[in-house]
Design an enzyme around this catalytic site. Sequence first.
Site, short mmCIF file in Angstrom:
data_model
loop_
_atom_site.label_atom_id
_atom_site.label_comp_id
_atom_site.label_asym_id
_atom_site.label_seq_id
_atom_site.Cartn_x
_atom_site.Cartn_y
_atom_site.Cartn_z
N ALA A 50 0.84 -0.99 -0.13
CA ALA A 50 -0.04 -0.06 -0.02
C ALA A 50 0.90 1.37 -0.12
O ALA A 50 0.57 2.30 -0.80
CB ALA A 50 -0.97 -0.09 1.24
N GLU A 51 1.80 1.31 0.84
CA GLU A 51 2.99 2.49 0.73
C GLU A 51 4.41 1.73 1.04
O GLU A 51 4.69 0.85 1.72
CB GLU A 51 2.50 3.49 1.95
CG GLU A 51 1.65 4.48 1.51
CD GLU A 51 0.24 4.24 1.43
OE1 GLU A 51 -0.70 4.88 0.87
OE2 GLU A 51 -0.12 3.16 2.11
N THR A 52 5.37 2.61 0.39
CA THR A 52 6.71 2.50 0.63
C THR A 52 7.24 3.84 1.06
O THR A 52 6.77 4.83 0.65
CB THR A 52 7.47 2.04 -0.56
OG1 THR A 52 7.16 0.62 -0.89
CG2 THR A 52 8.77 2.06 -0.35
N HIS A 82 0.33 4.07 8.55
CA HIS A 82 0.91 2.63 8.95
C HIS A 82 2.63 2.76 8.46
O HIS A 82 3.59 2.26 8.97
CB HIS A 82 0.33 1.64 8.12
CG HIS A 82 0.71 1.30 6.78
ND1 HIS A 82 -0.08 2.03 5.83
CD2 HIS A 82 1.51 0.54 6.24
CE1 HIS A 82 0.63 1.69 4.48
NE2 HIS A 82 1.22 0.58 4.80
N ALA A 293 -2.82 8.11 2.45
CA ALA A 293 -3.42 6.73 2.75
C ALA A 293 -2.91 6.59 4.38
O ALA A 293 -2.42 7.59 5.01
CB ALA A 293 -2.53 5.85 1.89
#
Length: 293
Positions: A50-52, A82, A293
Amino acid sequence: MRIRIVDAFTDRPFAGNPAGVLLLDALPDGTWAFPDDRWLQRVATEVNHAETAFAHRLPEGGGADWALRWFTPATEVNLCGHATLATAHVLHSTGAHPGQVRFATRSGVLVATPEADGSLTLDFPTAPLTEVEVPDGVAETLGARPLAAFDTGPNVGDLLVVLDDEKTVHALAPGHRALGAHSARGIIATAEAEDPSRGYDFVSRCFFPNVGIAEDPVTGSAHTALAPYWSGRLGRPRLTGLQASPRSGRVGTELRGERTLLSGRAVTVIDGELHARPDQAVGSQSTLPASSA
């Protein structure tokens, strides 16, 4: 460069929300800067979580300790809980920055504080909630009729919808693409917990088709909107939310006016080496709009 995959808002592997974390090396002259945006986006697309998160040190004596940015597989975002928790976990667990850390981000300075019980607490801006009419088509797309809907402001960029009960949230099977028409990022669906003795006060699920995420496993930024809503409804500043995705995770929230504290744990699952360095050609890539996000 070392690259890690960290599961956030959980105390065990393969649960919570996985994030890539890359602590960037100094430049040859000893200074620090982010590489070309195209390279950052390519790495995030390769990691495909979902994210880096990408972070580099800042000079001592300033208003923040590390600069931090977040990318989904499709675009850079304004706010991510997160992956911030995951980055703070890496800094703390490796000794790179063992105490409280201040991150300079698109959403201002965000502070992460390690707690005595092994958790981490994030200090984030509270999302401003504006009640709106439930948009046409939302009930049909979700498969459930919301009781109320709220705009969560530009940093979060979601439509928050309140549903009848916890079972309804668990049972959602939405048409993901159609959800993207109703907000900048997607939809947060929530309801009060049926049985608070299970250790949580409300449940949620988050669908973000506009940033390439069909369902986000556990979304810190969404809880900056969930916290003011449920603290207002339940009359308590401190709550625990369960994000009821297949991976699941819990987020502690504490409403402090214009700031919301988010607490949780994290665990490193993969620790490896990234061989594709920023000085390698990345080719062309289109620029995509930012979200959260």
